[in-house]
Design an enzyme around this catalytic site. Sequence first.
Site, PDB file in Angstrom:
ATOM      1  N   LYS A   1       0.849  -1.210   0.000  1.00 53.33           N
ATOM      2  CA  LYS A   1       0.000   0.000   0.000  1.00 53.33           C
ATOM      3  C   LYS A   1       0.874   1.247   0.000  1.00 53.33           C
ATOM      4  CE  LYS A   1      -3.973  -2.287   2.096  1.00 53.33           C
ATOM      5  NZ  LYS A   1      -4.796  -2.598   3.265  1.00 53.33           N
TER       6      LYS A   1
ATOM      7  N   GLN B   1      -4.981  -1.112   9.459  1.00 51.19           N
ATOM      8  CA  GLN B   1      -4.938  -2.458   8.872  1.00 51.19           C
ATOM      9  C   GLN B   1      -5.583  -3.468   9.817  1.00 51.19           C
ATOM     10  OE1 GLN B   1      -3.964  -3.063   5.770  1.00 51.19           O
ATOM     11  NE2 GLN B   1      -4.191  -5.269   5.884  1.00 51.19           N
TER      12      GLN B   1
ATOM     13  N   ASP C   1     -11.202   3.167   3.695  1.00 42.35           N
ATOM     14  CA  ASP C   1     -11.670   1.776   3.625  1.00 42.35           C
ATOM     15  C   ASP C   1     -13.184   1.691   3.427  1.00 42.35           C
ATOM     16  OD1 ASP C   1      -9.758  -0.292   3.821  1.00 42.35           O
ATOM     17  OD2 ASP C   1      -9.367   0.207   5.923  1.00 42.35           O
TER      18      ASP C   1
HETATM   19  N1  GUN Z   1      -7.202  -6.447   5.998  1.00 38.73           N
HETATM   20  C1  GUN Z   1      -7.495  -7.196   4.911  1.00 38.73           C
HETATM   21  N2  GUN Z   1      -8.093  -6.435   3.957  1.00 38.73           N
HETATM   22  C2  GUN Z   1      -8.190  -5.194   4.464  1.00 38.73           C
HETATM   23  C3  GUN Z   1      -8.710  -3.963   3.953  1.00 38.73           C
HETATM   24  O1  GUN Z   1      -9.239  -3.861   2.837  1.00 38.73           O
HETATM   25  N3  GUN Z   1      -8.600  -2.893   4.784  1.00 38.73           N
HETATM   26  C4  GUN Z   1      -8.045  -2.972   6.024  1.00 38.73           C
HETATM   27  N4  GUN Z   1      -8.009  -1.861   6.764  1.00 38.73           N
HETATM   28  N5  GUN Z   1      -7.561  -4.097   6.523  1.00 38.73           N
HETATM   29  C5  GUN Z   1      -7.622  -5.199   5.738  1.00 38.73           C
END
Ligand code: GUN
Length: 280
Positions: A51, A95, A118
């Site tokens: 990311k 996350q 998100d």
């Molecule tokens: N963990 C797995 N996928 C995601 C996501 O799309 N966003 C976040 N914040 N954590 C994750």
Amino acid sequence: MIIDGKKIAEGLREKLKKKIIEFKSNLKIAPGLSVILVGEDPASQIYVKNKIKYSKEIGIDSEVIRYPENIKEKIVLDKIIELNKNKKVSGILVQLPLPQHINKQKVIETILPEKDVDGFHPINVGNLSSGNESKIPCTPLGCLILLKEVEKNLSGKHVVIIGRSNLNGKPMAQLLLRENCTVTITHSKTKDLKSECNKADIIITAVGKPKLVKGDWVKKNAIVIDVGINKTNNGIVGDVDFDEVAKIAKAVTPVPGGVGPMTIACLLSNTVECFKRANS
Ligand code: GUN
């Protein structure tokens, strides 16, 4: 047809990069993304690394804020409150998963809905399900873009979603309803998953079960989107038995190189959208 998520994501990132160059020359500021990572979960480490890498590549000012597994919840919440106030931060992402002692819902609800890249905040979830303007979770948004590469008009298509998570299944259903699809959400208690899938024009699976979806689950010419990422002795595989399904489906996403890169590209897109709204 194999849906090349890697290439489609590259195209999206290229477009975003150009937009950011424009913003920088007009506004003299760039979008900012802050990612909070708690603990040492190996998969989360890789996701967050990617990311940050891709956001920097297109000109987003991104940072990771790392905390040890045993961090107090209040420290995380206070950090989010500080980031909420910081004008340089367009988007905030915590996350998941979080350690047991941290209340995930409290964390999500502390992020300002305008900075919720998100799309997990209840205000964004509610707006999406009532058909209002909202932030859209990155993985289902990525799946929708991939689907539209194959089929521009999704109206009337019968979609079977496997998995009812807040991250994918539920928001995916809402997005597809907006496209006038007929949507079935299946899950671990569904009685006969194979026969449900046999009725589908489109199957989207996100359950983390290696090669669950077999060739004889898929109608001829169906489209199959595989969100699963499963570590096995034979490497990373999806929820779809790719070799079997590729012979029957009209189009299928590979793992890796399908939905994964799109999730990140959509996160970048959401960050740019947050920035645009904050500066318009
Ligand atoms: N963990 C797995 N996928 C995601 C996501 O799309 N966003 C976040 N914040 N954590 C994750």
